[in-house]
Design an enzyme around this catalytic site. Structure first.
Site, PDB file in Angstrom:
ATOM      1  N   GLU A  16       0.641  -1.140  -0.208  1.00 34.56           N
ATOM      2  CA  GLU A  16       0.034  -0.101   0.041  1.00 34.56           C
ATOM      3  C   GLU A  16       0.924   1.228   0.001  1.00 34.56           C
ATOM      4  OE1 GLU A  16      -2.286  -0.148   3.606  1.00 34.56           O
ATOM      5  OE2 GLU A  16      -2.955  -2.205   3.218  1.00 34.56           O
ATOM      6  N   LYS A  37       2.018   4.839   1.681  1.00 35.72           N
ATOM      7  CA  LYS A  37       2.122   5.256   3.024  1.00 35.72           C
ATOM      8  C   LYS A  37       1.483   6.793   2.910  1.00 35.72           C
ATOM      9  CE  LYS A  37       4.884   5.442   7.245  1.00 35.72           C
ATOM     10  NZ  LYS A  37       4.470   7.093   7.693  1.00 35.72           N
ATOM     11  N   ASP A  91       1.027  10.388   3.813  1.00 34.19           N
ATOM     12  CA  ASP A  91       1.500  11.314   4.806  1.00 34.19           C
ATOM     13  C   ASP A  91       0.589  12.460   5.349  1.00 34.19           C
ATOM     14  OD1 ASP A  91       3.693  12.515   6.247  1.00 34.19           O
ATOM     15  OD2 ASP A  91       4.565  13.526   4.464  1.00 34.19           O
ATOM     16  N   TYR A 150      -7.067   0.232   7.444  1.00 32.74           N
ATOM     17  CA  TYR A 150      -7.099  -0.841   8.179  1.00 32.74           C
ATOM     18  C   TYR A 150      -8.457  -0.951   8.894  1.00 32.74           C
ATOM     19  CZ  TYR A 150      -4.726  -3.187  12.166  1.00 32.74           C
ATOM     20  OH  TYR A 150      -4.199  -4.396  12.983  1.00 32.74           O
ATOM     21  N   LYS A 209      10.207   3.834   3.757  1.00 31.06           N
ATOM     22  CA  LYS A 209      10.217   5.130   3.678  1.00 31.06           C
ATOM     23  C   LYS A 209      11.115   5.801   2.218  1.00 31.06           C
ATOM     24  CE  LYS A 209       9.458   7.438   7.477  1.00 31.06           C
ATOM     25  NZ  LYS A 209       8.640   8.657   7.995  1.00 31.06           N
ATOM     26  N   CYS A 241      17.943  45.594  11.332  1.00 34.64           N
ATOM     27  CA  CYS A 241      16.654  45.434  10.477  1.00 34.64           C
ATOM     28  C   CYS A 241      17.160  45.653   9.016  1.00 34.64           C
ATOM     29  CB  CYS A 241      15.493  45.887  10.827  1.00 34.64           C
ATOM     30  SG  CYS A 241      14.235  45.804   9.606  1.00 34.64           S
ATOM     31  N   CYS A 285      14.877  48.742   7.889  1.00 32.99           N
ATOM     32  CA  CYS A 285      14.811  50.174   8.426  1.00 32.99           C
ATOM     33  C   CYS A 285      15.811  50.456   9.315  1.00 32.99           C
ATOM     34  CB  CYS A 285      13.342  50.074   9.144  1.00 32.99           C
ATOM     35  SG  CYS A 285      13.254  49.344  10.580  1.00 32.99           S
ATOM     36  N   CYS A 330      12.264  42.905  14.599  1.00 36.35           N
ATOM     37  CA  CYS A 330      12.437  44.224  14.417  1.00 36.35           C
ATOM     38  C   CYS A 330      11.523  44.866  15.315  1.00 36.35           C
ATOM     39  CB  CYS A 330      12.240  44.689  13.023  1.00 36.35           C
ATOM     40  SG  CYS A 330      12.258  46.567  12.693  1.00 36.35           S
ATOM     41  N   CYS A 357       8.848  50.569  10.001  1.00 37.58           N
ATOM     42  CA  CYS A 357       9.345  49.465   9.167  1.00 37.58           C
ATOM     43  C   CYS A 357       8.682  48.972   7.957  1.00 37.58           C
ATOM     44  CB  CYS A 357       9.730  48.361   9.978  1.00 37.58           C
ATOM     45  SG  CYS A 357      10.553  47.085   9.024  1.00 37.58           S
TER      46      CYS A 357
HETATM   47  S1  IVH Z   1      -1.058   0.620   8.731  1.00 37.61           S
HETATM   48  C1  IVH Z   1      -0.640  -1.444  12.838  1.00 37.61           C
HETATM   49  N1  IVH Z   1      -1.202   1.859   6.495  1.00 37.61           N
HETATM   50  O1  IVH Z   1       2.042   5.485   9.032  1.00 37.61           O
HETATM   51  C2  IVH Z   1      -0.534  -0.766  11.469  1.00 37.61           C
HETATM   52  N2  IVH Z   1      -0.345   3.263   8.280  1.00 37.61           N
HETATM   53  O2  IVH Z   1       4.042   4.379  11.791  1.00 37.61           O
HETATM   54  C3  IVH Z   1      -1.141   0.575  11.541  1.00 37.61           C
HETATM   55  N3  IVH Z   1       0.326   5.245   7.522  1.00 37.61           N
HETATM   56  O3  IVH Z   1       0.558   5.699  12.280  1.00 37.61           O
HETATM   57  C4  IVH Z   1      -0.801   1.285  10.438  1.00 37.61           C
HETATM   58  N4  IVH Z   1      -0.414   5.126   5.352  1.00 37.61           N
HETATM   59  O4  IVH Z   1      -0.379   6.877  10.435  1.00 37.61           O
HETATM   60  C5  IVH Z   1      -0.747   1.830   7.643  1.00 37.61           C
HETATM   61  N5  IVH Z   1      -1.326   2.528   4.364  1.00 37.61           N
HETATM   62  C6  IVH Z   1      -1.147   2.592   5.432  1.00 37.61           C
HETATM   63  C7  IVH Z   1      -0.477   3.665   6.161  1.00 37.61           C
HETATM   64  C8  IVH Z   1      -0.322   3.986   7.353  1.00 37.61           C
HETATM   65  C9  IVH Z   1       0.173   5.955   6.409  1.00 37.61           C
HETATM   66  C10 IVH Z   1       0.735   5.964   8.812  1.00 37.61           C
HETATM   67  C11 IVH Z   1      -0.144   5.544  10.012  1.00 37.61           C
HETATM   68  C12 IVH Z   1       0.658   4.991  10.999  1.00 37.61           C
HETATM   69  C13 IVH Z   1       2.117   5.360  10.610  1.00 37.61           C
HETATM   70  C14 IVH Z   1       3.115   4.133  10.608  1.00 37.61           C
END
Ligand code: IVH
Length: 670
Positions: free
Chosen positions: A111, A113, A115, A225, A311, A406, A409, A424, A430
């Site tokens: 999946e 991740k 942000d 999840y 990451k 500054c 000014c 400042c 200013c």
């Molecule tokens: S699963 C026990 N899936 O990444 C597993 N987390 O440290 C629970 N996150 O706190 C997380 N995308 O905020 C999962 N596809 C994804 C995610 C994801 C982002 C974040 C989430 C979590 C942190 C992992």
């Protein structure tokens, strides 16, 4: 059909259209048609407060009443994931899983991740009942009211969904790039500090005190999840596909991999392809798909053994530092900026990077001519993460020093206790501070003179037309047309009309518009409510200000010293002579009292005469404080019908008085 039935019908239709629009991307009615239905619902709901439903589609627009966050315990702890930054560790993870499962075959769900910030949503009988932030993993903030405004989070699940009666679903709340860019552009226009990245913006927004702000900012959410006792399948992937059918936004970019090669292919693909996504991602999450196998693998103290986060590397480039310049903001804060030879980074040319403040700058130990490492992580503004030691010029150039005066000014800079920035102090002389204050004054949430933005302020200021906010009211169309430079009669009229209109803006917003340090919108409201007009406020003692709930010493002192300044006093007189509102209107005053001053009131149950939101407003207008949960400090509970049994019990235990609706209204009349 009676009105009550029509309300139910509209709610269900609007939930459906919302789903088609935000989740399926296949709207079947136009935006206008949607608005018409929504307006009808809102009107009917206003007539039938007894039919209040926190999950009504009308709640998506939010309100400007302040809400408080109650800390709640997570039913199941929210663990985080172990992070890796290289492919070897991904291989090791795969091998560990394989070993842990003995000879069994397994699938890895791959999946994105996302942000943002994680959220836990609880549903009962197909309705959203609670949304909680991750917090420290064991307890988080109840942000349900704010989450209800996020359009992609279903308040009611699809009728034919087959969802379990009770379950939890977790995911990420995000601010899409488009919303983020719009928000920052708006903030830039009014001189507010920019959000560094969508994650900070999302997190700041989700913690907003008022839900209307959340509704306006366009948050989004992806769920990843599903937890509960009666899930549809043993497969994590399959469960999420089901959740999509129930109405949740689940990423379509998940796959089930059957080999390490497939996992690696996925990682390589998304490392590049993610740049095209509408939301920020910072890696890949790999999860063993079978829940049974997940249980076999178990957890460590901090994270599951069945999942890992890979990451992405933040992109870096090395380029020579040519100069450090210093920017002065509206508040006088001075920010150091690195100017470098242009270099290509994540597809854009980068020439400038922020150095944040004097401490950060000193820590980097920069010399002019050094090759510096520039990084663009989740941030839009690139940052310098260090000096590229591998190719330093010999000898090194002069060390970069923070300035003492500054650049705009010439005033000597000061540093306030507890703050990282230098300031400042010459706020009245200013130029960037003067222009910034005028821009802030004109901004939407202040005087709302939308015909004047950054460019016009710059123009009028540099041509000597305005030096402070009172000068705006001396402008006329001829003086603007005299500037030449593309100013046409229509535009000039627009500007003057905008200024004229601003004389109707209510006192609390004028107070905010003045740009007194630490007096934001909420504080301005508090002060206006307590002191009613500018003269009373100007004459108020520190103690009088401190007696207002929500006003502390720093704010009180800042207000006091602002009014003590003769220039400001003169400014106020000029605004008064021009007809700007410097007192609450009769109407606002009539609705207000201090009958509930000092009282903390919990609202619970369903009401007949006013909606909950109206009661919140009534409490605030009468000097009381609406709080979310019952504690020993609660003064009384304003109770409607069907107050929850848990609340009743708690109130009984703490001996807190229950006040019925009629009794409460009597109290205000007395
Ligand atoms: S699963 C026990 N899936 O990444 C597993 N987390 O440290 C629970 N996150 O706190 C997380 N995308 O905020 C999962 N596809 C994804 C995610 C994801 C982002 C974040 C989430 C979590 C942190 C992992």
């Amino acid at each position: 059909m009676d009105e009550q039935q029509r309300i139910e019908q509209l709610r269900s239709e609007l939930h459906h259209h919302n789903h088609l629009y935000y989740i399926e991307n296949t709207p079947s009615i136009s935006d206008q048609e949607f608005d018409v239905l929504m307006r009808e619902l809102q009107e009917l709901e206003a007539r039938h407060p007894e039919m209040y439903d926190a999950n009504s589609p009308s709640q998506r627009v939010g309100s400007d009443l302040s809400n408080e966050f109650v800390t709640v315990q997570h039913q199941r702890p929210m663990l985080s994931l172990a992070n890796t930054y290289n492919e070897d560790e991904v291989r090791e993870f795969y091998a560990r899983v394989s070993e842990g499962l003995g000879s069994e075959d397994f699938e890895i769900c791959c999946e994105l991740k996302f942000d943002g910030l994680s959220i836990s949503l609880h549903y009962e009988d197909g309705q959203l009942v609670r949304a909680v932030t991750r917090g420290d993993g064991t307890q988080g903030d109840d942000v349900t009211a704010n989450v209800r405004t996020i359009r992609t989070i279903p308040l009611k699940l699809q009728a034919d969904g087959g969802w379990p009666r009770e379950f939890e679903i977790r995911g990420e709340v995000l601010m899409p790039w488009a919303s983020f860019d719009r928000l920052n552009a708006e903030r830039e226009a009014v001189g507010d500090q920019l959000f560094a990245n969508p994650r900070n913006a999302a997190s700041g927004t989700l913690k907003s005190k008022t839900t209307d702000k959340v509704a306006q900012r366009g948050l989004d959410a992806y769920l990843y999840y599903l937890l509960g006792d009666e899930l549809p399948s043993d497969g994590h992937y399959e469960n999420l596909q089901a959740a999509r059918q129930w109405g949740f936004q689940v990423s379509t970019h998940m796959i089930k991999a059957h080999s390490l090669e497939e996992v690696m292919k996925y990682i390589h693909h998304w490392d590049v392809a993610r740049k095209e996504l509408p939301v920020a991602t910072d890696g890949i999450v790999l999860k063993v798909n079978s829940l049974r196998q997940q249980r076999m693998l178990g957890l460590t103290a901090k994270s599951p053994r069945w999942a890992i986060a890979y990451k992405f590397q933040a992109e870096q480039a090395s380029t020579p530092l040519r100069e450090v310049t210093f920017q002065v903001g509206r508040t006088g804060a001075v920010t150091p900026v690195a100017n470098m030879d242009a270099v290509l980074l994540s597809g854009t040319m980068v020439r400038r990077a922020t150095l944040h403040n004097a401490d950060v700058m000193a820590q980097l130990d920069l010399h002019i001519g050094d090759n510096v490492l520039v990084e663009k992580g989740g941030e839009i503004i690139p940052k310098i993460v260090g000096v590229d030691e591998s190719c330093l010029p010999e000898p090194r150039g002069p060390k970069v020093q923070f300035i003492t005066h500054c650049p705009e000014c010439g005033a000597e800079l000061v540093r306030y206790e507890g703050e990282a920035a230098y300031y400042c102090p010459n706020d009245t002389g200013c130029p960037p501070q003067i222009k910034g204050r005028i821009e802030h004054f004109c901004s939407r949430r202040a005087m709302n003179i939308d015909s004047i933005g950054t460019e016009k302020v710059e123009d009028f200021y540099s041509k000597g037309l305005i030096h402070n906010v009172a000068d705006l009211y001396d402008l006329d169309e001829y003086r603007i047309l005299d500037l030449g430079r593309g100013y046409k009669a229509r535009m000039a009229k627009n500007i003057i009309d905008g200024i004229e209109h601003s004389k109707q803006v209510p006192f609390e917003r004028v107070l905010f518009a003045l740009g007194i340090r630490f007096v934001g919108e909420t504080t301005a409201k508090l002060l206006a409510t307590r002191f009613h007009d500018i003269d009373t406020l100007a004459a108020a003692s520190l103690d009088e200000m401190l007696s207002v709930d929500g006003i502390g010493m720093i704010i009180a002192q800042s207000v006091k010293s602002w009014f003590a300044d003769a220039d400001n006093a003169f400014l106020v007189e000029r605004l008064r002579s021009k007809g700007v509102q410097l007192a609450l209107s009769e109407e606002a005053l009539a609705q207000q009292s201090d009958k509930l001053a000092g009282l903390s009131i919990v609202i619970s149950g369903v009401f007949a005469q006013h909606s909950r939101d109206e009661y919140k407003r009534i409490i605030e207008q009468n000097g009381g404080k609406n709080v979310g949960s019952i504690s020993a400090k609660t003064s009384f509970i304003l109770a409607g019908e069907n107050m929850g049994p848990a609340k009743l019990e708690k109130a009984g235990k703490l001996g807190i008085r229950i006040v019925r609706e009629d009794e409460f209204l009597e109290m205000l009349k007395a």
